[in-house]
Write a protein that holds these residues in place. Sequence first.
Motif, PDB file in Angstrom:
ATOM      1  N   MET A   1      36.257   1.295  43.474  1.00  0.00           N
ATOM      2  CA  MET A   1      35.349   1.949  44.417  1.00  0.00           C
ATOM      3  C   MET A   1      33.965   1.306  44.352  1.00  0.00           C
ATOM      4  SD  MET A   1      36.330   5.953  44.272  1.00  0.00           S
ATOM      5  CE  MET A   1      37.084   5.819  42.663  1.00  0.00           C
ATOM      6  N   SER A   2      33.180   1.513  45.388  1.00  0.00           N
ATOM      7  CA  SER A   2      31.918   0.804  45.544  1.00  0.00           C
ATOM      8  C   SER A   2      30.831   1.307  44.620  1.00  0.00           C
ATOM      9  CB  SER A   2      31.445   0.952  46.989  1.00  0.00           C
ATOM     10  OG  SER A   2      30.096   0.645  47.109  1.00  0.00           O
ATOM     11  N   ASP A   3      30.017   0.354  44.115  1.00  0.00           N
ATOM     12  CA  ASP A   3      28.808   0.698  43.373  1.00  0.00           C
ATOM     13  C   ASP A   3      27.916   1.594  44.196  1.00  0.00           C
ATOM     14  OD1 ASP A   3      26.945  -1.633  41.316  1.00  0.00           O
ATOM     15  OD2 ASP A   3      28.261   0.026  40.800  1.00  0.00           O
ATOM     16  N   LEU A   4      27.773   1.253  45.504  1.00  0.00           N
ATOM     17  CA  LEU A   4      26.896   2.002  46.393  1.00  0.00           C
ATOM     18  C   LEU A   4      27.320   3.445  46.495  1.00  0.00           C
ATOM     19  CD1 LEU A   4      24.628   2.029  48.533  1.00  0.00           C
ATOM     20  CD2 LEU A   4      26.358   1.389  50.222  1.00  0.00           C
ATOM     21  N   ALA A   5      28.632   3.680  46.552  1.00  0.00           N
ATOM     22  CA  ALA A   5      29.124   5.034  46.788  1.00  0.00           C
ATOM     23  C   ALA A   5      29.149   5.886  45.530  1.00  0.00           C
ATOM     24  CB  ALA A   5      30.524   4.978  47.389  1.00  0.00           C
ATOM     25  N   ILE A   6      29.471   5.282  44.372  1.00  0.00           N
ATOM     26  CA  ILE A   6      29.775   6.144  43.227  1.00  0.00           C
ATOM     27  C   ILE A   6      29.035   5.755  41.959  1.00  0.00           C
ATOM     28  CG2 ILE A   6      32.073   6.665  44.110  1.00  0.00           C
ATOM     29  CD1 ILE A   6      33.166   4.680  42.052  1.00  0.00           C
ATOM     30  N   ARG A   7      28.063   4.876  42.023  1.00  0.00           N
ATOM     31  CA  ARG A   7      27.342   4.488  40.814  1.00  0.00           C
ATOM     32  C   ARG A   7      26.861   5.732  40.074  1.00  0.00           C
ATOM     33  NH1 ARG A   7      22.050   2.529  40.398  1.00  0.00           N
ATOM     34  NH2 ARG A   7      21.941   2.198  42.642  1.00  0.00           N
ATOM     35  N   ALA A   8      27.035   5.746  38.770  1.00  0.00           N
ATOM     36  CA  ALA A   8      26.743   6.945  37.985  1.00  0.00           C
ATOM     37  C   ALA A   8      25.320   7.421  38.208  1.00  0.00           C
ATOM     38  CB  ALA A   8      26.963   6.660  36.504  1.00  0.00           C
ATOM     39  N   LEU A   9      25.171   8.714  38.397  1.00  0.00           N
ATOM     40  CA  LEU A   9      23.882   9.334  38.614  1.00  0.00           C
ATOM     41  C   LEU A   9      23.364   9.910  37.300  1.00  0.00           C
ATOM     42  CD1 LEU A   9      24.857  11.061  41.931  1.00  0.00           C
ATOM     43  CD2 LEU A   9      23.339   9.117  41.687  1.00  0.00           C
ATOM     44  N   THR A  20      44.531   9.669  35.423  1.00  0.00           N
ATOM     45  CA  THR A  20      43.369   9.088  36.094  1.00  0.00           C
ATOM     46  C   THR A  20      43.217   9.663  37.493  1.00  0.00           C
ATOM     47  OG1 THR A  20      44.585   7.249  37.087  1.00  0.00           O
ATOM     48  CG2 THR A  20      43.716   6.932  34.837  1.00  0.00           C
ATOM     49  N   LEU A  21      42.004   9.570  38.030  1.00  0.00           N
ATOM     50  CA  LEU A  21      41.739  10.074  39.376  1.00  0.00           C
ATOM     51  C   LEU A  21      42.601   9.357  40.396  1.00  0.00           C
ATOM     52  CD1 LEU A  21      40.082  11.844  41.270  1.00  0.00           C
ATOM     53  CD2 LEU A  21      38.260  10.143  41.174  1.00  0.00           C
ATOM     54  N   ASP A  22      42.644   8.039  40.330  1.00  0.00           N
ATOM     55  CA  ASP A  22      43.483   7.290  41.273  1.00  0.00           C
ATOM     56  C   ASP A  22      44.950   7.646  41.099  1.00  0.00           C
ATOM     57  OD1 ASP A  22      41.350   6.024  42.437  1.00  0.00           O
ATOM     58  OD2 ASP A  22      41.488   4.234  41.191  1.00  0.00           O
ATOM     59  N   GLY A  23      45.374   7.810  39.858  1.00  0.00           N
ATOM     60  CA  GLY A  23      46.772   8.156  39.614  1.00  0.00           C
ATOM     61  C   GLY A  23      47.143   9.502  40.194  1.00  0.00           C
ATOM     62  N   ALA A  24      46.232  10.471  40.062  1.00  0.00           N
ATOM     63  CA  ALA A  24      46.510  11.802  40.605  1.00  0.00           C
ATOM     64  C   ALA A  24      46.629  11.771  42.118  1.00  0.00           C
ATOM     65  CB  ALA A  24      45.403  12.769  40.182  1.00  0.00           C
ATOM     66  N   LEU A  25      45.800  10.974  42.781  1.00  0.00           N
ATOM     67  CA  LEU A  25      45.797  10.944  44.247  1.00  0.00           C
ATOM     68  C   LEU A  25      46.876  10.041  44.816  1.00  0.00           C
ATOM     69  CD1 LEU A  25      41.945  10.885  44.920  1.00  0.00           C
ATOM     70  CD2 LEU A  25      43.503  12.838  44.929  1.00  0.00           C
ATOM     71  N   GLU A  26      47.173   8.948  44.135  1.00  0.00           N
ATOM     72  CA  GLU A  26      48.176   8.013  44.650  1.00  0.00           C
ATOM     73  C   GLU A  26      49.580   8.597  44.618  1.00  0.00           C
ATOM     74  OE1 GLU A  26      47.606   4.485  42.394  1.00  0.00           O
ATOM     75  OE2 GLU A  26      45.762   3.919  43.460  1.00  0.00           O
ATOM     76  N   ALA A  27      49.773   9.663  43.872  1.00  0.00           N
ATOM     77  CA  ALA A  27      51.086  10.318  43.860  1.00  0.00           C
ATOM     78  C   ALA A  27      51.365  11.076  45.152  1.00  0.00           C
ATOM     79  CB  ALA A  27      51.169  11.272  42.667  1.00  0.00           C
ATOM     80  N   LEU A  28      50.330  11.251  45.987  1.00  0.00           N
ATOM     81  CA  LEU A  28      50.464  11.980  47.244  1.00  0.00           C
ATOM     82  C   LEU A  28      50.528  11.015  48.419  1.00  0.00           C
ATOM     83  CD1 LEU A  28      47.766  14.753  46.668  1.00  0.00           C
ATOM     84  CD2 LEU A  28      50.241  15.003  46.440  1.00  0.00           C
ATOM     85  N   PRO A  29      51.215  11.403  49.509  1.00  0.00           N
ATOM     86  CA  PRO A  29      51.209  10.569  50.721  1.00  0.00           C
ATOM     87  C   PRO A  29      49.857  10.649  51.401  1.00  0.00           C
ATOM     88  CG  PRO A  29      52.363  12.625  51.138  1.00  0.00           C
ATOM     89  CD  PRO A  29      52.068  12.600  49.665  1.00  0.00           C
ATOM     90  N   ALA A  40      46.862  18.633  43.185  1.00  0.00           N
ATOM     91  CA  ALA A  40      47.008  17.429  42.366  1.00  0.00           C
ATOM     92  C   ALA A  40      45.776  17.213  41.490  1.00  0.00           C
ATOM     93  CB  ALA A  40      47.250  16.219  43.261  1.00  0.00           C
ATOM     94  N   LEU A  41      44.594  17.401  42.060  1.00  0.00           N
ATOM     95  CA  LEU A  41      43.359  17.203  41.303  1.00  0.00           C
ATOM     96  C   LEU A  41      43.221  18.239  40.196  1.00  0.00           C
ATOM     97  CD1 LEU A  41      40.901  16.413  44.236  1.00  0.00           C
ATOM     98  CD2 LEU A  41      41.671  14.809  42.474  1.00  0.00           C
ATOM     99  N   GLY A  42      43.547  19.483  40.506  1.00  0.00           N
ATOM    100  CA  GLY A  42      43.443  20.535  39.495  1.00  0.00           C
ATOM    101  C   GLY A  42      44.432  20.354  38.374  1.00  0.00           C
ATOM    102  N   GLY A  43      45.670  20.008  38.730  1.00  0.00           N
ATOM    103  CA  GLY A  43      46.695  19.822  37.715  1.00  0.00           C
ATOM    104  C   GLY A  43      46.392  18.684  36.764  1.00  0.00           C
ATOM    105  N   ALA A  44      45.643  17.688  37.250  1.00  0.00           N
ATOM    106  CA  ALA A  44      45.298  16.541  36.416  1.00  0.00           C
ATOM    107  C   ALA A  44      43.981  16.729  35.673  1.00  0.00           C
ATOM    108  CB  ALA A  44      45.216  15.279  37.277  1.00  0.00           C
ATOM    109  N   GLY A  45      43.292  17.844  35.897  1.00  0.00           N
ATOM    110  CA  GLY A  45      42.058  18.136  35.183  1.00  0.00           C
ATOM    111  C   GLY A  45      40.793  17.611  35.840  1.00  0.00           C
ATOM    112  N   HIS A  46      40.897  17.076  37.066  1.00  0.00           N
ATOM    113  CA  HIS A  46      39.722  16.468  37.692  1.00  0.00           C
ATOM    114  C   HIS A  46      38.796  17.472  38.367  1.00  0.00           C
ATOM    115  CE1 HIS A  46      40.692  12.299  36.875  1.00  0.00           C
ATOM    116  NE2 HIS A  46      41.949  12.602  37.114  1.00  0.00           N
ATOM    117  N   LEU A  47      39.273  18.650  38.700  1.00  0.00           N
ATOM    118  CA  LEU A  47      38.383  19.669  39.262  1.00  0.00           C
ATOM    119  C   LEU A  47      37.432  20.176  38.181  1.00  0.00           C
ATOM    120  CD1 LEU A  47      40.915  21.711  41.459  1.00  0.00           C
ATOM    121  CD2 LEU A  47      39.388  19.850  42.169  1.00  0.00           C
TER     122      LEU A  47
END
Length: 384
Positions: A1-9, A20-29, A40-47
């Motif tokens: 993902m882009s530095d511009l969009a998600i660089r740590a604040l 991982t975040l990508d892993g949790a989302l890539e499991a979905l269509p 998916a996000l909640g089950g993986a602990g990302h929420l």
Amino acid sequence: MSDLAIRALPGTSPETPHVTLDGALEALPPEASGAEVWSALGGAGHLAACYRDGDPRRGVRPGALARLLAATDARFGIPATLSVSVPLATTLPVLATGTTPLARRALREALAGRVTTALAATDATAGTDLSALHTAVHLDGDTVEVTGEKQWIANATTAAWFLVLARLRPGRHFTSFTWVLVPADAPGVHVRPADSSLYAASGTGHVRFEGVRLTAGHLVDRVGMGLPSFARHIATERLAGALWGVALCRRVLADTRSRLAARAHGEATLWDNEAVRQRFAACLVRTQELHALCEQFAEPVARRYDTTAAATLKAAAGATVGRVLGDCAQWWGAAGFADGSVQQTRAQAALFGIGGGATEVVLATLADSAEQVLARLEPRGDTP
């Protein structure tokens, strides 16, 4: 993902959910609904990872929230991201103020992704003028009765719980309103989908409450604290919207840049056209300005619920997203009108200037704080 969009604040720290975040989302269509993404996000602990110490009462972690919204938007688009952003930024933090067993259980289930929740604040009779809403709650001993109608509620058709802002007594005083946690399957709750295909994946709809009778355990927080609580947490929703706006603009600009570079124009490409390049650069400037505002105001909003900072972010996001997507849609030409293409995204993105407070409303908030804002702009430090 882009530095511009998600660089740590500022104020962020690493978290290690078990997937991982990508892993949790890539499991979905890619066509997954907002409710499926939430699960998916909640089950993986990302929420939970979007909050300090995993606790919505302690405020959001802006960097984690930015990453989650950017990743969700990139894969699933605006409707599904809408159904994630509102609960994360507003619904769960408000629900976390509740001390009853019911409120605690609903919060646990939502954070784990087992259920979805819906913030039922926007009234059928008042729109975003919450102090004029008619949805009412009547208290009689241990009985609570809710009557009224809410419109354009994200997650309405999928929610297990509605967090309802309701009127206790006549008048616009801030103590005249309170929150009620209403089960979606309670007798008297009627839900219908919104008459729009733009946000179908978000489960957006309208909810009518016809004499819904509940116990006092369904009240959230102290009676009469509805508007103060909402005012506090809508600031976080406006921060989330600005963070999401940066990610959305970055995504659309990147796609548009690739298209312009591949589109023949005379003996070169559209990207070689100087007028196009200058307008594109102006979009880059606007997006970077919004990103800079997010960096400046993320912590004041996340830690202190700074309403002036939040209003600044909301106004900037509405203006930036509208301008950037409008220009990009023009460059796509006729191809932009294909199903799922940039013109559809542009129409969906109009919510950045409306949801969470129309641009004109938040600009009025800024005007009220003009002296404070101007004082912040005064030069600091010693002069050479």
